[in-house]
Scaffold this motif. Structure first.
Motif, PDB file in Angstrom:
ATOM      1  N   VAL A  98       0.842  -1.067   0.002  1.00 58.03           N
ATOM      2  CA  VAL A  98      -0.116   0.105  -0.101  1.00 58.03           C
ATOM      3  C   VAL A  98       1.036   1.270   0.020  1.00 58.03           C
ATOM      4  N   VAL A  99       0.630   2.175  -0.951  1.00 58.55           N
ATOM      5  CA  VAL A  99       1.455   3.330  -0.967  1.00 58.55           C
ATOM      6  C   VAL A  99       0.468   4.513  -1.218  1.00 58.55           C
ATOM      7  N   ILE A 110       6.450  10.332   5.951  1.00 57.15           N
ATOM      8  CA  ILE A 110       7.755   9.781   6.708  1.00 57.15           C
ATOM      9  C   ILE A 110       8.613  10.494   5.741  1.00 57.15           C
ATOM     10  N   TYR A 111       8.647  10.810   4.466  1.00 60.31           N
ATOM     11  CA  TYR A 111       9.673  11.664   3.561  1.00 60.31           C
ATOM     12  C   TYR A 111       9.140  12.993   3.352  1.00 60.31           C
ATOM     13  N   ARG A 118       7.862   6.586  -5.973  1.00 63.78           N
ATOM     14  CA  ARG A 118       9.012   6.716  -4.862  1.00 63.78           C
ATOM     15  C   ARG A 118       9.156   5.536  -3.821  1.00 63.78           C
ATOM     16  N   ASP A 119       7.831   5.530  -3.303  1.00 64.23           N
ATOM     17  CA  ASP A 119       7.519   4.502  -1.983  1.00 64.23           C
ATOM     18  C   ASP A 119       7.558   3.326  -2.593  1.00 64.23           C
ATOM     19  N   THR A 120       6.926   2.916  -3.716  1.00 61.64           N
ATOM     20  CA  THR A 120       6.694   1.641  -4.275  1.00 61.64           C
ATOM     21  C   THR A 120       8.495   1.476  -4.441  1.00 61.64           C
ATOM     22  N   GLU A 121       9.111   2.048  -5.089  1.00 60.47           N
ATOM     23  CA  GLU A 121      10.297   1.552  -5.630  1.00 60.47           C
ATOM     24  C   GLU A 121      11.266   1.318  -4.242  1.00 60.47           C
ATOM     25  N   ASN A 122      11.174   2.099  -3.244  1.00 58.45           N
ATOM     26  CA  ASN A 122      11.965   1.858  -2.134  1.00 58.45           C
ATOM     27  C   ASN A 122      11.476   0.640  -1.387  1.00 58.45           C
ATOM     28  N   ILE A 123      10.164   0.413  -1.311  1.00 60.42           N
ATOM     29  CA  ILE A 123       9.844  -1.166  -0.603  1.00 60.42           C
ATOM     30  C   ILE A 123      10.445  -2.113  -1.491  1.00 60.42           C
ATOM     31  N   ARG A 220      -2.756   3.915 -14.743  1.00 63.38           N
ATOM     32  CA  ARG A 220      -1.731   3.858 -15.765  1.00 63.38           C
ATOM     33  C   ARG A 220      -0.597   4.260 -15.515  1.00 63.38           C
ATOM     34  N   GLN A 221      -0.266   5.622 -14.871  1.00 64.62           N
ATOM     35  CA  GLN A 221       0.989   5.968 -14.370  1.00 64.62           C
ATOM     36  C   GLN A 221       1.596   4.876 -13.349  1.00 64.62           C
ATOM     37  N   LEU A 222       0.798   4.250 -12.624  1.00 65.63           N
ATOM     38  CA  LEU A 222       1.256   3.414 -11.603  1.00 65.63           C
ATOM     39  C   LEU A 222       1.764   2.029 -12.281  1.00 65.63           C
ATOM     40  N   SER A 223       0.925   1.483 -13.282  1.00 64.93           N
ATOM     41  CA  SER A 223       1.384   0.120 -13.867  1.00 64.93           C
ATOM     42  C   SER A 223       2.497   0.411 -14.764  1.00 64.93           C
ATOM     43  N   SER A 224       2.407   1.450 -15.406  1.00 65.05           N
ATOM     44  CA  SER A 224       3.673   1.835 -16.462  1.00 65.05           C
ATOM     45  C   SER A 224       5.014   2.016 -15.738  1.00 65.05           C
TER      46      SER A 224
END
Length: 308
Positions: A98-99, A110-111, A118-123, A220-224
């Motif tokens: 969950v982001v 927290i950021y 960004r949060d997805t990439e970090n996790i 679309r932004q998230l999936s791409s």
């Protein structure tokens, strides 16, 4: 099927859990204990079969959602994953990340800034880093074992180390283990290591009600943004869905029709979960019972029958 829900603090993961399970877990305070909820899989086909056979009982397939509390040292900052938190993640069939995309000045990110990509990439990086740590520990044991190993044993250890090096290199290059080109024997050889990137991933962007009008664009932004093959994405307003989940069936249906909110988060996540994990429902019927069984897709009928 068990889905482990993870996310950064204040992302709304417990709100998502409540929406999916019709639960009432506290969302405003930290808990070091997981929230666990089991939900029945809605399936119109099961209802049709039940009306045809009028059985003594109807048993739907179910999905267990586990809201896993983050480790006290934090998540998403490459601090490593270990202990009970790692164990909880390893037991899940898939991970639901969950982001946060909603704005709320009273709840500080927290950021400090809102950036779901960004949060997805970090996790995802944290999950990959966990697997790399496991590989490094195995390498250390192989080095130690090689010192006293016989020639045939050393050859076996060398083959294992070559596999570990290849897996680690791909992980370092951003390729999760589930997407790597491993043979059946190689996959079997590392299956007991408890890797996290062998699990399918669902990423849920938690939006505010004011963002729902842009839901398709956000999806679309998230999936791409990500290339993991065994990943699915969704956009959900967790607070709205949690509120709707507390209504009775008729009230919820009327609200969704009047305000065009679409299908429930539970139905949406059931479909996404079955898709990403590669599961389907297998039905047995009779006067005593009509039941839905969860089996891997493309399972031959004879093997499916063996689950009964």
């Amino acid at each position: 099927m068990e889905i482990g829900i993870v996310g950064l603090p204040h992302s709304g993961k417990t709100t998502i859990f409540n929406a999916l399970t019709k639960g009432n877990a506290a969302t405003s305070s930290y808990s070091n204990k997981p929230n666990v909820g089991v939900v029945k899989v809605p399936d119109e086909r099961l209802d049709v079969l039940a009306s045809m056979y009028n059985p003594r009982r109807v048993v739907a397939a179910d999905v267990t959602y586990t809201d896993i509390p983050p480790p006290q040292e934090g998540l998403g900052e490459t601090k490593g994953i270990g202990g009970e938190y790692l164990t909880a993640l390893q037991s899940a069939d898939a991970l639901l990340i969950v982001v946060r995309a909603f704005q709320d000045p009273s709840v500080i990110h927290i950021y400090e800034t809102i950036d779901p990509i960004r949060d997805t990439e970090n996790i995802l990086m944290e999950i990959s880093f966990s697997d790399i740590e496991i590989l490094d520990r195995r390498t250390a044991r192989i080095i130690e074992s090689s010192k006293s190993a016989k020639s045939d044993e050393r050859e076996s250890l060398k083959r294992e180390q070559d596999l570990i090096d290849r897996v680690k290199e791909d992980l370092t290059n951003g390729i999760p283990i589930i997407d790597q080109s491993l043979s059946y024997d190689e996959t079997k050889r590392i299956s007991g290591f408890g890797f996290l990137t062998t699990k399918p991933i669902i990423v849920v962007m938690n939006v505010g009600e004011d963002q729902l009008q842009n839901k398709d664009t956000l999806e679309r932004q998230l999936s791409s943004a990500f290339s993991w093959k065994h990943m699915r994405t969704a956009v959900i307003c967790a607070q709205l869905e949690m509120d709707l989940s507390q209504m009775n069936v008729e009230e919820e249906k009327e609200f969704r029709e009047n305000f065009s909110t679409g299908e429930s988060s539970l139905n949406q996540m059931i479909k996404v979960s079955y898709d990403v994990v590669g599961q389907i429902s297998f039905f047995t019927v009779g006067e005593d019972e009509v039941r839905a069984w969860e089996i891997p897709s493309n399972t031959p009928a004879q093997q499916a029958a063996g689950k009964i």
